[in-house]
Design a protein around this motif. Structure first.
Motif, mmCIF file in Angstrom:
data_model
loop_
_atom_site.group_PDB
_atom_site.id
_atom_site.type_symbol
_atom_site.label_atom_id
_atom_site.label_comp_id
_atom_site.label_asym_id
_atom_site.label_seq_id
_atom_site.Cartn_x
_atom_site.Cartn_y
_atom_site.Cartn_z
ATOM 1 N N ALA A 232 -25.230 -32.098 -65.484
ATOM 2 C CA ALA A 232 -25.779 -30.989 -64.697
ATOM 3 C C ALA A 232 -25.649 -29.648 -65.405
ATOM 4 N N VAL A 233 -25.095 -29.654 -66.626
ATOM 5 C CA VAL A 233 -24.874 -28.423 -67.387
ATOM 6 C C VAL A 233 -25.885 -28.339 -68.524
ATOM 7 N N ARG A 234 -26.349 -27.141 -68.790
ATOM 8 C CA ARG A 234 -27.343 -26.955 -69.849
ATOM 9 C C ARG A 234 -26.738 -27.199 -71.230
ATOM 10 N N ILE A 235 -27.604 -27.385 -72.218
ATOM 11 C CA ILE A 235 -27.168 -27.486 -73.607
ATOM 12 C C ILE A 235 -26.406 -26.217 -73.989
ATOM 13 N N TYR A 236 -25.283 -26.380 -74.667
ATOM 14 C CA TYR A 236 -24.390 -25.288 -75.069
ATOM 15 C C TYR A 236 -23.777 -24.557 -73.868
ATOM 16 N N GLY A 237 -23.740 -25.226 -72.720
ATOM 17 C CA GLY A 237 -23.155 -24.620 -71.533
ATOM 18 C C GLY A 237 -21.648 -24.848 -71.452
ATOM 19 N N ASP A 238 -21.081 -24.455 -70.316
ATOM 20 C CA ASP A 238 -19.634 -24.506 -70.119
ATOM 21 C C ASP A 238 -19.286 -25.326 -68.881
ATOM 22 N N ILE A 239 -18.164 -26.027 -68.959
ATOM 23 C CA ILE A 239 -17.592 -26.653 -67.777
ATOM 24 C C ILE A 239 -16.094 -26.377 -67.783
ATOM 25 N N VAL A 240 -15.590 -25.927 -66.654
ATOM 26 C CA VAL A 240 -14.165 -25.649 -66.491
ATOM 27 C C VAL A 240 -13.638 -26.571 -65.403
ATOM 28 N N THR A 241 -12.506 -27.214 -65.657
ATOM 29 C CA THR A 241 -11.895 -28.081 -64.647
ATOM 30 C C THR A 241 -10.461 -27.660 -64.390
ATOM 31 N N ILE A 242 -10.023 -27.798 -63.130
ATOM 32 C CA ILE A 242 -8.640 -27.499 -62.796
ATOM 33 C C ILE A 242 -7.797 -28.775 -62.722
ATOM 34 N N LEU A 243 -8.415 -29.913 -63.051
ATOM 35 C CA LEU A 243 -7.703 -31.196 -63.078
ATOM 36 C C LEU A 243 -7.594 -31.702 -64.507
ATOM 37 N N GLU A 244 -6.561 -32.488 -64.772
ATOM 38 C CA GLU A 244 -6.447 -33.116 -66.086
ATOM 39 C C GLU A 244 -7.493 -34.212 -66.209
ATOM 40 N N PRO A 245 -8.354 -34.173 -67.247
ATOM 41 C CA PRO A 245 -9.385 -35.201 -67.398
ATOM 42 C C PRO A 245 -8.784 -36.601 -67.460
ATOM 43 N N ASP A 246 -9.442 -37.527 -66.779
ATOM 44 C CA ASP A 246 -8.991 -38.913 -66.746
ATOM 45 C C ASP A 246 -9.082 -39.542 -68.137
ATOM 46 N N VAL A 247 -8.184 -40.476 -68.413
ATOM 47 C CA VAL A 247 -8.197 -41.142 -69.729
ATOM 48 C C VAL A 247 -9.485 -41.917 -69.936
ATOM 49 N N ASN A 248 -10.167 -42.265 -68.844
ATOM 50 C CA ASN A 248 -11.419 -43.021 -68.952
ATOM 51 C C ASN A 248 -12.655 -42.124 -68.959
ATOM 52 N N THR A 249 -12.459 -40.819 -69.098
ATOM 53 C CA THR A 249 -13.594 -39.902 -69.150
ATOM 54 C C THR A 249 -14.552 -40.295 -70.274
ATOM 55 N N VAL A 250 -15.844 -40.327 -69.959
ATOM 56 C CA VAL A 250 -16.880 -40.637 -70.949
ATOM 57 C C VAL A 250 -17.433 -39.309 -71.467
ATOM 58 N N TRP A 251 -17.177 -38.997 -72.730
ATOM 59 C CA TRP A 251 -17.482 -37.679 -73.281
ATOM 60 C C TRP A 251 -18.848 -37.603 -73.961
ATOM 61 N N LYS A 252 -19.607 -38.695 -74.021
ATOM 62 C CA LYS A 252 -20.828 -38.735 -74.826
ATOM 63 C C LYS A 252 -21.819 -37.637 -74.463
ATOM 64 N N VAL A 253 -22.095 -37.437 -73.160
ATOM 65 C CA VAL A 253 -23.069 -36.420 -72.748
ATOM 66 C C VAL A 253 -22.576 -35.034 -73.126
ATOM 67 N N ALA A 254 -21.291 -34.771 -72.913
ATOM 68 C CA ALA A 254 -20.735 -33.461 -73.252
ATOM 69 C C ALA A 254 -20.849 -33.187 -74.748
ATOM 70 N N ARG A 255 -20.590 -34.203 -75.557
ATOM 71 C CA ARG A 255 -20.675 -34.022 -77.008
ATOM 72 C C ARG A 255 -22.120 -33.834 -77.461
ATOM 73 N N THR A 256 -23.018 -34.629 -76.881
ATOM 74 C CA THR A 256 -24.430 -34.511 -77.253
ATOM 75 C C THR A 256 -24.982 -33.137 -76.909
ATOM 76 N N LYS A 257 -24.576 -32.604 -75.754
ATOM 77 C CA LYS A 257 -25.051 -31.278 -75.320
ATOM 78 C C LYS A 257 -24.262 -30.130 -75.956
ATOM 79 N N ASN A 258 -23.194 -30.464 -76.691
ATOM 80 C CA ASN A 258 -22.351 -29.446 -77.316
ATOM 81 C C ASN A 258 -21.772 -28.503 -76.262
ATOM 82 N N LEU A 259 -21.232 -29.101 -75.202
ATOM 83 C CA LEU A 259 -20.652 -28.300 -74.140
ATOM 84 C C LEU A 259 -19.279 -27.762 -74.551
ATOM 85 N N ARG A 260 -18.958 -26.605 -73.995
ATOM 86 C CA ARG A 260 -17.609 -26.071 -74.168
ATOM 87 C C ARG A 260 -16.795 -26.507 -72.956
#
Length: 337
Positions: A232-260
């Motif tokens: 749901a975030v644009r390319i080169y966009g940002d996502i901030v979380t207040i929770l510790e990411p789960d060990v099973n987090t799938v990072w592929k979309v975030a990496r492809t979009k170059n999210l911060r």
């Protein structure tokens, strides 16, 4: 003085009202007669699993407090007896928390209580205000005109996050579960309301942003919601979380979009003894107090309990579905100043 003590980790019933010694302020500290204390999810987590300092049991929980200065240390210059204050300090297992009639706190970490609201509302505010401020303004570097997705907009952090987005001149979409919550967040200024149980929040966000995605997403839920939000975030966009990411987090979309990806933990200065960070928290609260008194920022209190019913307050928070915050009332001085 009376205080609610946690002697062991466990269910809400481990919280028991007891008599403990009244604290004495140090040179740069103020002694606060607490009128109200906020209840936060961190309180219930520490109660269930144990505090960060298990060797210092029993513990008094509660990071958020509001009250009246009763005495000051010899080097205090900012506050005096009778001043009304609010703050986020203590309650992690080392320094005493705010489920008590009195506490001490360094004057640098404290702000003057907003004049236009009750002590209950003031006690509900500090942790969520600081969390949302740091997440949006500092981690996410929010700019006017941007589009933001805030998860759980009717919750404690979410409802102030919506307002901080609008105060920055940006647009905000938020996820909620009921019509009551939809009405609530709309009054706060939400531009787009997404019923996540009936609607795919990713597609709804993309529709709202002409398929581009938001500039910034603020995750207050964690788990699968965190990595689902990448889409749901644009390319080169940002996502901030207040929770510790789960060990099973799938990072592929975030990496492809170059999210911060940014992590927000407002407890860091307390946990690491960072005085500069704690002083900054006081500064954030002072600015927010100005906005509150100007009518630009509102704090929602859903339920209040007397101090001796802290266990019931914890149970209600864990049951979920609350709009806004839960507060303990410690004295009868609840009038708006």
């Amino acid at each position: 003085m009376k205080a609610v003590l946690m002697t062991v980790a466990g269910n809400p019933q481990v919280l028991q009202l007891q008599e403990v010694p009244k604290p004495t302020p140090g040179n740069t500290e103020i002694l606060v007669r607490l009128v109200a204390a906020g209840i936060n999810p961190i309180d219930t987590k520490l109660r269930k699993r144990g505090t960060f300092y298990p060797e210092q049991m029993p513990a008094i929980l509660g990071c958020d407090g509001a009250g009246i200065v009763e005495a000051v240390g010899g080097e205090v210059t900012k506050f005096g007896p009778g001043d009304e204050v609010y703050f986020c300090y203590g309650g992690l297992g080392a320094h005493q928390g705010n489920y008590a009639e009195y506490t001490t706190v360094d004057e640098k970490f404290v702000a003057s209580k907003p004049k236009s609201i009750s002590f209950a509302e003031a006690a509900a505010a500090p942790l969520v205000l600081i969390t949302a401020w740091e997440a949006l303004y500092e981690r996410g570097k929010l700019e006017p005109g941007e589009k933001v997705l805030v998860h759980a907009g009717a919750g404690g952090v979410g409802h102030v996050a919506i307002q901080l987005v609008k105060l920055k001149g940006a647009d905000v979409a938020t996820t909620i579960s009921t019509q009551e919550k939809a009405n609530f967040v709309t009054k706060l200024g939400a531009d787009k309301v997404i019923f996540y149980k009936q609607t795919d929040f990713i597609q709804a966000t993309l529709d709202w942003t002409d398929e581009e995605g938001v500039d910034l997403a603020f995750d207050t839920i964690g788990g699968e919601t965190f990595d689902q939000t990448f889409s749901a975030v644009r390319i080169y966009g940002d996502i901030v979380t207040i929770l510790e990411p789960d060990v099973n987090t799938v990072w592929k979309v975030a990496r492809t979009k170059n999210l911060r990806i940014c992590l927000e933990l407002m407890l860091t200065p307390m946990l690491l003894g960072n005085t500069e960070g704690l002083q900054h928290h006081g500064e954030i609260l002072q600015q927010c107090a100005t906005w509150i008194d100007e009518g630009k920022l509102k704090i929602q209190v859903s339920h209040t309990f007397p101090l001796e019913e802290a266990a019931n307050a914890h149970q209600l928070l864990e049951d979920g579905g609350i709009i806004g915050k839960i507060v303990l009332l410690i004295s009868d001085n609840q009038k708006t100043a």
